[in-house]
Design a protein around this motif. Structure first.
Motif, PDB file in Angstrom:
ATOM      1  N   ARG A  80      -9.277  -7.170  -6.126  1.00 22.80           N
ATOM      2  CA  ARG A  80     -10.002  -6.277  -5.240  1.00 22.80           C
ATOM      3  C   ARG A  80     -11.388  -6.837  -4.943  1.00 22.80           C
ATOM      4  O   ARG A  80     -12.409  -6.162  -5.040  1.00 22.80           O
ATOM      5  CB  ARG A  80     -10.098  -4.882  -5.860  1.00 22.80           C
ATOM      6  CG  ARG A  80      -8.738  -4.258  -6.085  1.00 22.80           C
ATOM      7  CD  ARG A  80      -8.838  -2.839  -6.579  1.00 22.80           C
ATOM      8  NE  ARG A  80      -9.081  -2.766  -8.007  1.00 22.80           N
ATOM      9  CZ  ARG A  80      -8.121  -2.825  -8.913  1.00 22.80           C
ATOM     10  NH1 ARG A  80      -6.868  -2.937  -8.555  1.00 22.80           N
ATOM     11  NH2 ARG A  80      -8.398  -2.758 -10.191  1.00 22.80           N
ATOM     12  N   SER A 218      -3.939  -3.251  -4.784  1.00 23.12           N
ATOM     13  CA  SER A 218      -5.175  -3.504  -4.037  1.00 23.12           C
ATOM     14  C   SER A 218      -6.003  -2.223  -3.914  1.00 23.12           C
ATOM     15  O   SER A 218      -7.165  -2.286  -3.521  1.00 23.12           O
ATOM     16  CB  SER A 218      -4.865  -4.071  -2.649  1.00 23.12           C
ATOM     17  OG  SER A 218      -4.410  -3.052  -1.785  1.00 23.12           O
ATOM     18  N   ILE A 219      -5.442  -1.064  -4.255  1.00 26.64           N
ATOM     19  CA  ILE A 219      -6.225   0.183  -4.222  1.00 26.64           C
ATOM     20  C   ILE A 219      -6.956   0.336  -5.560  1.00 26.64           C
ATOM     21  O   ILE A 219      -8.134   0.084  -5.644  1.00 26.64           O
ATOM     22  CB  ILE A 219      -5.323   1.386  -3.910  1.00 26.64           C
ATOM     23  CG1 ILE A 219      -4.664   1.182  -2.542  1.00 26.64           C
ATOM     24  CG2 ILE A 219      -6.139   2.674  -3.902  1.00 26.64           C
ATOM     25  CD1 ILE A 219      -3.635   2.209  -2.187  1.00 26.64           C
ATOM     26  N   SER A 273      -4.206  -4.566   6.428  1.00 30.68           N
ATOM     27  CA  SER A 273      -4.132  -4.864   5.000  1.00 30.68           C
ATOM     28  C   SER A 273      -2.739  -4.704   4.402  1.00 30.68           C
ATOM     29  O   SER A 273      -2.550  -5.011   3.231  1.00 30.68           O
ATOM     30  CB  SER A 273      -5.079  -3.948   4.227  1.00 30.68           C
ATOM     31  OG  SER A 273      -6.385  -4.137   4.677  1.00 30.68           O
ATOM     32  N   ASN A 274      -1.801  -4.188   5.183  1.00 33.02           N
ATOM     33  CA  ASN A 274      -0.463  -3.976   4.628  1.00 33.02           C
ATOM     34  C   ASN A 274       0.190  -5.323   4.328  1.00 33.02           C
ATOM     35  O   ASN A 274       0.444  -6.109   5.236  1.00 33.02           O
ATOM     36  CB  ASN A 274       0.372  -3.173   5.625  1.00 33.02           C
ATOM     37  CG  ASN A 274       1.707  -2.761   5.059  1.00 33.02           C
ATOM     38  OD1 ASN A 274       2.102  -3.228   3.983  1.00 33.02           O
ATOM     39  ND2 ASN A 274       2.409  -1.899   5.765  1.00 33.02           N
ATOM     40  N   ARG A 329     -15.686  -3.327   6.516  1.00 34.80           N
ATOM     41  CA  ARG A 329     -14.706  -2.250   6.327  1.00 34.80           C
ATOM     42  C   ARG A 329     -13.266  -2.741   6.240  1.00 34.80           C
ATOM     43  O   ARG A 329     -12.395  -2.062   5.733  1.00 34.80           O
ATOM     44  CB  ARG A 329     -14.840  -1.195   7.415  1.00 34.80           C
ATOM     45  CG  ARG A 329     -14.439  -1.668   8.783  1.00 34.80           C
ATOM     46  CD  ARG A 329     -14.641  -0.583   9.817  1.00 34.80           C
ATOM     47  NE  ARG A 329     -14.457  -1.098  11.139  1.00 34.80           N
ATOM     48  CZ  ARG A 329     -13.270  -1.293  11.692  1.00 34.80           C
ATOM     49  NH1 ARG A 329     -12.193  -0.997  11.020  1.00 34.80           N
ATOM     50  NH2 ARG A 329     -13.160  -1.792  12.894  1.00 34.80           N
ATOM     51  N   SER A 330     -12.995  -3.957   6.756  1.00 34.38           N
ATOM     52  CA  SER A 330     -11.615  -4.428   6.725  1.00 34.38           C
ATOM     53  C   SER A 330     -11.314  -5.277   5.493  1.00 34.38           C
ATOM     54  O   SER A 330     -10.234  -5.816   5.367  1.00 34.38           O
ATOM     55  CB  SER A 330     -11.306  -5.249   7.966  1.00 34.38           C
ATOM     56  OG  SER A 330     -11.394  -4.431   9.086  1.00 34.38           O
ATOM     57  N   LEU A 331     -12.295  -5.394   4.617  1.00 33.37           N
ATOM     58  CA  LEU A 331     -12.058  -6.210   3.425  1.00 33.37           C
ATOM     59  C   LEU A 331     -11.192  -5.427   2.442  1.00 33.37           C
ATOM     60  O   LEU A 331     -11.163  -4.213   2.479  1.00 33.37           O
ATOM     61  CB  LEU A 331     -13.389  -6.587   2.784  1.00 33.37           C
ATOM     62  CG  LEU A 331     -14.313  -7.347   3.728  1.00 33.37           C
ATOM     63  CD1 LEU A 331     -15.585  -7.730   3.024  1.00 33.37           C
ATOM     64  CD2 LEU A 331     -13.621  -8.595   4.258  1.00 33.37           C
TER      65      LEU A 331
END
Lengths: 332, 232
Positions: A80, A218-219, A273-274, A329-331
């Protein structure tokens, strides 16, 4: 962007990769006659340049680019951390230390068709993988933080040993070490392609099978566990799959930097991100990117080739700045 | 109770940490005997707050919670959609929580309240008899907090789901929940009905604070009010 659009985008990306693979072997100071394509075994100069030098080189850069890019995707998700690269956990510095020792000590040997340098790189990489894993295990569960810090610590330690060895060695060895550290695909042969292929194929297979786990990991670990993921085992599998794949790449091509951090970020910006889409996208993008960089590397100067690692690094520096300056924000 | 102890408790319930002593049973089965996916079909979890960096769309995030049923696969990874029941559960969860309009929006672009609703929808799509929520409204503004509280009340009303909520919101807990366990420094202080919990002495024991209890003007339920004497 809907899943349908993303699938279309992947098909387009596949087309670009194929086009790149078909066109790049023809590019260079010598333009082969078009009919060499029918003479793979011939021994005229055109056929040798095309089939024995350029085609293996393009194949190798496709494989290495795909593998490095995928390694970046996995480590960025697993830890992460947007700054994670396939080399963050010390695989590259372990391999580099092995190569430095082999070059500086002047030992020449080969085993199973692998040169002494390759074997030294592979052993060094595997040593660092084992060390990082051991450190993380010793502190209990495989926590991302422990793995990252362990990897970074080992990287620094090995890098300082490399500097020490270089300082103590003669100029010739020192230059050879430096050249190896830049990463280079110019030594490509069909043998090296075949040596690397199993590493990449197995790595890609394992990561693809674990794309759902990767999404949840990744969460947060808690989130992944609460959804039913065996967090420890998934992380372990992904770590070993990627580390071995990257060890294979470094053994054959040296530590080519920046592909593993740039390609994942660019793909994430485009396709999201999927990991179901991000994995194939980054494989294709990384393969194309490194192949184009290598084509540039062997054509940019008419006097001598530039190691491809320098090209990727020159493109990588400004990219890092851009990454820092844009909204993150897209990281992952 | 400090947050570290609360999260340790949750990590034990999720099977991430082994308790130092005692053991956990879920529907009569020891937790250690359940596989990761079996546990995920018993308990789902709504974390305190989803990180803002998460850029999955609501739909992606919700369908990920079908993991324990083999769901969330798709064409891009080379797998077929195997989870027909999952699509239904997902749609139902989206409808119940009212996040249909957020379907294709990235979580990173949502407000805290919206993100929390999506998080609850994802937990519902997991189709478990028990739902654990960690401070589900602590970080929200009063209006959003009411929306989340109403949503949770609706879930317990319409679905056959038990909610386990960790909260410091005593008024909400005593108004909405059947059973309250008051903890202090890792020890259970009381385990009782909501009415019995809202006693001056009980609150004193747990929080060492001398609060006023006053009946709510409409419902008549006791509410905790800060003592004026403690204000600086």
């Amino acid at each position: 962007m809907t899943d349908h659009t993303k699938s279309k985008l992947l098909v387009a990306l596949l087309g670009i990769t194929l086009l790149c693979a078909l066109v790049t072997p023809w590019l260079g100071h010598i333009l082969p006659q078009w009919d060499v394509i029918f003479r793979p075994g011939a021994d005229d100069i055109d056929a040798i340049i095309f089939w024995q030098i350029r085609v293996p080189r393009v194949l190798l850069s496709l494989l290495a680019g795909a593998g490095l890019s995928l390694g970046g995707v996995v480590f960025q998700a697993l830890f992460r951390n947007p700054l994670a690269t396939p080399f963050t956990l010390g695989v590259a510095s372990g391999a580099s230390l092995g190569v430095t020792i082999a070059i500086v000590s002047g030992i020449h040997f080969s085993l199973l068709g692998l040169s002494g340098t390759s074997l030294a790189a592979l052993s060094g990489a595997i040593l660092s993988i084992a060390l990082v894993y051991g450190i993380a295990r010793a502190s209990g569960k495989l926590s991302p933080t422990t793995m990252l810090l362990g990897g970074v610590a080992i990287s620094f330690f090995f890098s300082s040993l490399i500097l020490l060895l270089q300082y103590l060695s003669d100029a010739g060895s020192s230059f050879r070490v430096l050249h190896w550290l830049m990463g280079d695909i110019s030594r490509a042969s069909m043998d090296s392609v075949l040596q690397l292929a199993p590493f990449i194929i197995s790595g890609v297979l394992i990561v693809s099978l674990l794309h759902r786990e990767l999404n949840l990991l990744s969460i947060t670990d808690d989130m992944a566990a609460s959804r039913g993921v065996n967090v420890d085992r998934s992380r372990q599998l992904l770590f070993f799959a990627v580390s071995l794949m990257v060890a294979g790449i470094i053994t054959v091509c040296g530590p080519i930097g920046f592909v593993g951090i740039m390609a994942p970020h660019i793909c994430r910006l485009i396709i999201g991100s999927n990991h179901r889409f991000l994995i194939p996208a980054s494989l294709l993008f990384g393969a194309t990117f490194l192949t184009l960089c290598d084509t540039l590397a062997r054509n940019i100067s008419s006097a001598a080739e530039v190691p491809v690692g320098i090209i990727t690094a020159i493109l990588g520096g400004p990219f890092f700045l851009w990454l820092l300056l844009r909204k993150n924000r897209s990281l992952p | 109770m400090p947050p570290a102890l609360l999260s340790a408790l949750i990590r034990c319930l999720l099977g991430l940490t082994q308790p130092d002593s005692g053991h956990i049973e879920i529907n009569g089965r020891p937790l250690s005997k359940l596989s990761h996916t079996e546990l995920a079909r018993q308990i789902s979890y709504v974390p305190q707050q989803l990180a803002e960096r998460i850029s999955f769309t609501a739909m992606e995030f919700i369908s990920m919670s079908r993991y324990a049923y083999g769901g969330g696969r798709g064409a891009g990874g080379g797998f077929k959609q195997t989870d027909e029941e999952g699509l239904e559960a997902t749609e139902q969860a989206i409808e119940l929580t009212g996040v249909g309009h957020l379907r294709h929006q990235a979580l990173s672009t949502m407000s805290g309240g919206e993100r929390q609703k999506v998080s609850i929808a994802a937990a519902l799509a997991q189709q478990t008899p028990t739902l654990i929520l960690d401070e589900p409204s602590a970080h929200l503004d009063p209006k959003q907090r009411d929306i989340i509280h109403d949503l949770l009340a609706k879930i317990t009303r319409e679905q056959n789901i038990s909610l386990i909520v960790i909260t410091h919101d005593l008024n909400w807990a005593s108004a909405e929940f059947d059973r309250i366990i008051g903890m202090k420094a890792g020890q259970t202080m009381v385990d009782t009905q909501a009415d019995a919990f809202m006693q001056k002495q009980t609150l004193m024991d747990i929080f060492d604070a001398d609060w006023l209890l006053h009946p709510h003007p409409e419902s008549g339920r006791p509410m905790v009010l800060p003592s004026p004497s403690q204000k600086p």
